[in-house]
Structure formats: structure tokens, C-alpha cells
Design a protein around this motif. Sequence first.
Motif, PDB file in Angstrom:
ATOM      1  N   HIS A  84      22.641  53.896 -29.913  1.00 53.67           N
ATOM      2  CA  HIS A  84      22.164  52.556 -28.691  1.00 53.67           C
ATOM      3  C   HIS A  84      22.967  52.167 -28.152  1.00 53.67           C
ATOM      4  CE1 HIS A  84      18.566  55.830 -27.884  1.00 53.67           C
ATOM      5  NE2 HIS A  84      18.766  55.629 -29.689  1.00 53.67           N
ATOM      6  N   PRO A  85      24.630  52.445 -27.591  1.00 52.52           N
ATOM      7  CA  PRO A  85      25.175  50.941 -27.393  1.00 52.52           C
ATOM      8  C   PRO A  85      24.454  50.108 -26.071  1.00 52.52           C
ATOM      9  CG  PRO A  85      26.445  52.725 -27.685  1.00 52.52           C
ATOM     10  CD  PRO A  85      25.199  52.980 -27.621  1.00 52.52           C
ATOM     11  N   GLY A  86      24.678  49.067 -26.214  1.00 52.41           N
ATOM     12  CA  GLY A  86      24.391  48.298 -24.600  1.00 52.41           C
ATOM     13  C   GLY A  86      25.742  48.350 -24.061  1.00 52.41           C
ATOM     14  N   PRO A  87      25.462  47.461 -22.865  1.00 52.35           N
ATOM     15  CA  PRO A  87      26.792  47.075 -22.479  1.00 52.35           C
ATOM     16  C   PRO A  87      28.149  46.950 -22.711  1.00 52.35           C
ATOM     17  CG  PRO A  87      25.513  45.771 -21.786  1.00 52.35           C
ATOM     18  CD  PRO A  87      24.901  46.373 -22.433  1.00 52.35           C
ATOM     19  N   MET A  88      29.399  47.861 -22.427  1.00 47.44           N
ATOM     20  CA  MET A  88      30.400  46.999 -22.853  1.00 47.44           C
ATOM     21  C   MET A  88      31.373  46.905 -22.360  1.00 47.44           C
ATOM     22  SD  MET A  88      30.356  49.678 -26.133  1.00 47.44           S
ATOM     23  CE  MET A  88      29.599  51.246 -25.312  1.00 47.44           C
ATOM     24  N   PRO A  89      32.780  46.209 -22.656  1.00 48.00           N
ATOM     25  CA  PRO A  89      34.210  47.156 -21.147  1.00 48.00           C
ATOM     26  C   PRO A  89      34.823  47.843 -21.799  1.00 48.00           C
ATOM     27  CG  PRO A  89      33.989  44.269 -22.362  1.00 48.00           C
ATOM     28  CD  PRO A  89      32.959  45.149 -22.736  1.00 48.00           C
ATOM     29  N   THR A  90      34.783  48.810 -21.103  1.00 50.13           N
ATOM     30  CA  THR A  90      35.247  50.069 -21.764  1.00 50.13           C
ATOM     31  C   THR A  90      36.380  50.523 -21.570  1.00 50.13           C
ATOM     32  OG1 THR A  90      33.360  51.789 -20.897  1.00 50.13           O
ATOM     33  CG2 THR A  90      33.585  51.466 -23.072  1.00 50.13           C
ATOM     34  N   ASN A  91      36.155  49.939 -19.980  1.00 53.79           N
ATOM     35  CA  ASN A  91      37.322  50.583 -18.716  1.00 53.79           C
ATOM     36  C   ASN A  91      37.710  49.206 -17.775  1.00 53.79           C
ATOM     37  OD1 ASN A  91      35.742  51.702 -16.481  1.00 53.79           O
ATOM     38  ND2 ASN A  91      36.191  53.975 -17.489  1.00 53.79           N
ATOM     39  N   GLU A  92      38.254  49.711 -17.180  1.00 50.86           N
ATOM     40  CA  GLU A  92      38.597  48.944 -15.682  1.00 50.86           C
ATOM     41  C   GLU A  92      37.648  48.708 -14.678  1.00 50.86           C
ATOM     42  OE1 GLU A  92      41.039  47.694 -11.878  1.00 50.86           O
ATOM     43  OE2 GLU A  92      42.438  48.912 -12.984  1.00 50.86           O
TER      44      GLU A  92
END
Length: 269
Positions: free
Chosen positions: A183-191
Motif C-alpha cells: 500500500h504505497p502512499g503518494p509518489m512522484p511517478t510521472n510529470e
Amino acid sequence: MKKTNQKYTLITGSSQGLGKAFAEICAKKMQNLILISLPNENNGKLAKELEEKYGIKAIQYEADLTKKEDLYKVIAFVKNYRINMLINNAGIGGAKRFEDATLTYLSDMVLLNILSLVTLTHQLLPVLKQEEEAYILNISSVAAFAPMPFKTVYPASKAFVYSFSRGLKSELEYSNIHVAVAHPGPMPTNENVTKRVKALTGMVKYSVLTPKETAEICLEKLLQKKTVIIPGKFNWFNSLLLRFLPIPLQLKILNGKLKPEASEIQSNG
């Protein structure tokens, strides 16, 4: 095609973000890879780079997992390989008012987040059972622990992933296959996601981890045979709040936070 003797880790949604981080870390651990991504996402370039950097075998396969014909082509292809780890990472989300979302958008979310994950897992169980030890890691989200206005279908789909994974884990308790759900939290994955992450405030802002940090924690806990993985102390705390706060209060708080995001996306769209 004769099945190869070498073992592979299969990762869906592997061209960017968390999936790409999983690919890099698994390659560093000398695991051969089968990388599944949408067409034209430079997955072939990633596979070649990982082969050259780590001396492993990396096979790229392009497919749209929301399309039944593509999904079954992937299954037919990967059954030619020995697979001892399946990472069901592919998924889509976003904030939109339910009535403003197109049916295609909502259907694709259900098809990718739920149906493709279930189908791949079901069809590859016989392959995984041929190994002495095998692992399934399904990627859910902290969002799975609460209903969310202006996201509606996304947290519901991730709640499904959680429930499905826990049930399957119990079924396979005495088999060679370990099942975990992350259960990941917020991540900078794309723009687009990075822009939203940078706008976060309060405690949620401190729960942000990079895809690499998240993937490292998930893989470490998976190999330790943990069942429920929540990367990061702040995400763990947030998950408790989401699970134990009264739902009317949750919805009131989340409505205030998510409505502006959905309105901004609607105005920009």
C-alpha cells in the motif's frame, strides 16, 4: 517454444515510476526480468540498459492490459518462461468528478487495476507452482483504506486488490507461493503526479517517498514474507487514520482536499 531453465521476475507497468524502480532493484539483485508496458514507452531501451549494466536477461513485451486480446497474448508469451516472482504493478488513477468521467476512463481503471491483475495471477499460478519458492506482490494503495469522493473508483479498485490478496494468501498458506499486498502512499511517478505531489500539504506531504525508496521497502518485506506492506512510517500512520476515523469525518476531510484537485483537472482538461 522450449521453456528456458532460467528464472524470471515479471513486472507489469514497468516503464516508469514504481514499476521502473522495481525493475532496477530486481536487476541489481541479479534477477532476470520480463518487463510489461504499454507500447511506445521505451521499455526496450530500459531492458537493454539493465542487461548491459547488470549482466542479467531482460525481456520487454508491449501490451495494453485493458484489452483482452493483448492480455492473453502476454499470458501465452510468459508461459514459455520460468517465473518465480510476479509483481502486479500496473494501474491507473486520478481525481475526477464521477459524473464528468467518461465510461471509457472508468472501465479502463477497472480492467487494469482489477481484471488484468486477477487474470494474470490466475493464469500464472500453475507456472509459479513449478518453482521451489515463488512470490506474488500486488500493488494496492493507502487509498484502499477509505472511500474517496472525486476518486470513487480508484480506492474501490485498490480495496479489491487488498481483499483479493489477503484471501489468496490464505488459500496458498501451505504452498510454495507467498502472496503480499503493498500500500504505497503518494509518489512522484510521472510529470502530472509529481505536480500533484508537490502541492501536498500537512502530514501527507511528509509521507511522500520516491519510487526507489518504496520499491526497496516492498521487495525487502516481500522476501521477509510479510503479507501487508505499508512503506514509510507516515504512510503507516495515515493508513491507521483512514481505517479507524469515522467514515463521515473521513469523507468530509477528503472532500475538502480532493474537490479542488478534481476541479483543476477538469478546468485544464
